[in-house]
Design an enzyme around this catalytic site. Structure first.
Site, short mmCIF file in Angstrom:
data_model
loop_
_atom_site.label_atom_id
_atom_site.label_comp_id
_atom_site.label_asym_id
_atom_site.label_seq_id
_atom_site.Cartn_x
_atom_site.Cartn_y
_atom_site.Cartn_z
N ASP A 25 0.82 -1.22 0.00
CA ASP A 25 0.00 0.00 0.00
C ASP A 25 0.85 1.27 0.00
OD1 ASP A 25 -2.22 -1.77 0.34
OD2 ASP A 25 -1.80 -1.80 2.49
N LYS A 28 2.35 2.16 -5.02
CA LYS A 28 3.10 1.67 -6.18
C LYS A 28 2.32 1.86 -7.48
CE LYS A 28 3.11 -2.36 -4.41
NZ LYS A 28 2.49 -2.03 -3.13
N GLY A 52 -4.77 -4.72 -5.18
CA GLY A 52 -5.46 -3.49 -4.83
C GLY A 52 -4.75 -2.21 -5.22
N HIS A 53 -4.55 -1.99 -6.51
CA HIS A 53 -3.97 -0.73 -6.96
C HIS A 53 -5.08 0.28 -7.25
CE1 HIS A 53 -0.06 -2.27 -7.26
NE2 HIS A 53 -0.30 -3.05 -8.29
N GLN A 237 2.02 -6.03 -3.15
CA GLN A 237 2.33 -6.05 -1.71
C GLN A 237 3.66 -5.32 -1.45
OE1 GLN A 237 1.49 -9.58 -2.99
NE2 GLN A 237 -0.52 -8.67 -2.95
P1 GDP Z 1 -0.47 0.43 -3.91
O1 GDP Z 1 -1.16 -0.88 -3.79
O2 GDP Z 1 0.94 0.39 -3.42
O3 GDP Z 1 -0.60 1.06 -5.27
O4 GDP Z 1 -1.19 1.42 -2.90
P2 GDP Z 1 -2.76 1.74 -2.72
O5 GDP Z 1 -3.39 1.89 -4.06
O6 GDP Z 1 -3.36 0.81 -1.74
O7 GDP Z 1 -2.66 3.10 -1.97
C1 GDP Z 1 -2.36 4.23 -2.58
C2 GDP Z 1 -3.52 5.21 -2.36
O8 GDP Z 1 -2.98 6.45 -2.08
C3 GDP Z 1 -4.38 5.38 -3.58
O9 GDP Z 1 -5.69 5.72 -3.21
C4 GDP Z 1 -3.70 6.54 -4.30
O10 GDP Z 1 -4.57 7.28 -5.14
C5 GDP Z 1 -3.26 7.38 -3.14
N1 GDP Z 1 -2.01 8.09 -3.34
C6 GDP Z 1 -0.92 7.71 -4.07
N2 GDP Z 1 0.06 8.64 -3.96
C7 GDP Z 1 -0.42 9.60 -3.12
C8 GDP Z 1 0.13 10.81 -2.59
O11 GDP Z 1 1.27 11.17 -2.85
N3 GDP Z 1 -0.66 11.53 -1.74
C9 GDP Z 1 -1.92 11.16 -1.39
N4 GDP Z 1 -2.60 11.94 -0.55
N5 GDP Z 1 -2.47 10.02 -1.88
C10 GDP Z 1 -1.74 9.27 -2.73
#
Ligand code: GDP
Length: 437
Positions: A25, A28, A52-53, A237
């Site tokens: 989370d 990425k 879950g992206h 992950q």
């Molecule tokens: P992933 O699985 O690593 O891609 O992560 P997630 O999708 O679970 O979490 C990322 C969340 O944070 C998503 O809702 C993105 O839109 C949001 N997000 C990503 N980068 C940023 C950021 O720099 N600032 C904020 N406030 N939200 C972000």
């Protein structure tokens, strides 16, 4: 963020791994999405529909659990390689959902060798988690663990994507699997047994949609690399959820670390040019397990609310805490990171003080890297470096010079701990909300 992440020194960066440096989370999805623009291919190398992206394009949110984030760029091949596992019903739903929003998915390919998450895996995942009771490991109940278990068990044969192309063969394999699984389902868990025909019928409607995407992808990845285009290997992950290097048993059943990209795709280690470790400016984790920098007070609640720290796949609230520099230092090592991409720096806006754990104290000793036996983490006391916070919103900053001095110092400290350069800093969910370094 620059166009190319710093790598081994060549000006062309054909093969880049994007890996989560924490417990998943990290954001990425957004980083991969930026790198995927103009790339020849984005390849997922492990995990399944537990990824879950979330990617945001023109204010429109796309939630993907399985398909690589690069799917939004039609010229970029989106590949699920052999190391991934595929739930055909979930794949069908994502393909159809994307098509409804005008994304054709014509660039999607799924490896013939990827193993298939079957309905009995989902059932077993739930039954196993329920039976663990208070000792649950917090799985997403998406069948990931039971499917990887079957893959490594080898007999009876686990079902692979190629098997979905041949109905008679698929029916035989389902029968063989259930002859074995029903013993466990009935005798260990007291659940009624599953009927092979009913299991076939459950996945049959999805087959028509997913079959055209099943392909020999190793050659395709090779061609993309030989063609000189950029290839992005997308980890799901995060580092400390790795089966071997994470906080076992509170881990996933595959290898998110950068080395997993080689195993999961058949690309040799010397072919990887750059490893971008994605690190959130603070720490979160879902489910159980040690978390030395956890904040159980209103500061932690504030991070959760401002950062929308609720699981994309499960909706579960994430545990939140200060940045764990020990974990970051260790993750940079474990992945051979050539750069860090910092995300969600804006979530720290408005705090008087921001803290980074630069070491742990374990049994009276100062430790700067994660111990190999992560059981020791439960007794670890974080040693914090306190830094002044910043009082302005970062969401509109685009250059390092525009960042307040305190925020610049904070990210510089992160780079120092990771011992590699910063590729970029994300200051909001949208693609354009980034500070290029
Ligand atoms: P992933 O699985 O690593 O891609 O992560 P997630 O999708 O679970 O979490 C990322 C969340 O944070 C998503 O809702 C993105 O839109 C949001 N997000 C990503 N980068 C940023 C950021 O720099 N600032 C904020 N406030 N939200 C972000």
């Amino acid at each position: 963020m620059g166009d190319n992440p710093p790598g081994k020194g060549s000006s062309k960066m054909p093969a880049t791994v994007v890996v989560g440096a924490q417990w998943g989370d990290e954001g990425k999805g957004k980083i991969t999405d930026i790198l995927a623009e103009g790339a020849a291919a984005v390849v997922r190398y492990q995990g399944g529909s537990n990824a879950g992206h979330t990617v945001v394009v023109n204010g429109d949110e796309f939630k993907l659990h399985l398909i690589p984030s690069g799917i939004l760029h039609e010229q970029t091949l989106c590949i699920m390689a052999a190391g991934t596992i595929i739930d055909p019903i979930c794949l069908r739903d994502e393909i159809q959902g994307l098509r409804e929003r005008g994304v054709t998915c014509s660039n999607l390919r799924v490896s013939v060798n990827a193993h298939v998450i079957m309905p009995y895996h989902l059932l077993l995942d739930g039954l196993q988690e329920d039976a663990r009771g208070r000792g649950s490991i917090g799985t997403t109940r998406r069948g990931i663990g039971p499917t990887y278990t079957d893959k490594t068990a080898r007999k009876p044969r686990s079902i692979r994507m190629a098997d979905l192309l041949d109905e008679a063969r698929l029916r035989t394999l389902i029968g063989e699997q259930l002859a074995h699984k029903n013993l466990i389902i009935e005798q260990a868990y007291g659940h009624r047994p599953l009927e092979p025909d009913a299991v076939f019928d459950e996945i049959a409607p999805a087959l028509e949609v997913v079959r055209p995407y099943i392909a020999d992808v190793r050659g395709t990845i090779r061609e993309a690399m030989d063609g000189g285009g950029e290839v992005i290997f997308e980890g799901a992950q995060g580092t400390f959820l790795d089966l071997d290097y994470g906080t076992y048993p509170y881990v996933t059943s595959s290898h998110p670390v950068a080395g997993g990209a080689c195993l999961g795709t058949g690309v040799g280690p010397t072919e990887i040019d750059a490893v971008v470790a994605v690190v959130k400016a603070y720490t979160t984790r879902v489910g159980s397990g040690a978390f030395p920098t956890e904040l159980t007070d209103e500061v932690g609640d504030g991070l959760r609310e401002r950062g929308s720290e609720y699981g994309t796949t499960t909706g579960r609230p994430r545990r939140c805490g200060w940045l764990d520099g020990v974990a970051l230092r260790t993750a940079a090592d474990l992945n051979g990171a050539t750069a860090i991409a910092i995300t969600k720096l804006d979530v720290l806006d408005g705090l008087d003080t921001v803290r980074i754990a630069v070491a742990y104290e374990i049994d009276g000793e100062r430790v700067e890297r994660m111990p190999e036996n992560l059981d020791a983490l439960s007794g670890a006391r974080p040693v914090f470096d306190d830094m002044p916070g910043w009082q302005q919103s970062l969401s509109d900053t685009r250059t390092p010079e525009e960042l307040p001095e305190e925020a610049r110092a904070y990210v510089a400290r992160m780079a120092e701990i990771a011992n590699c350069p910063i590729w970029g800093v994300s200051v909001g969910p949208s693609r354009d909300q980034r500070v290029r370094y």
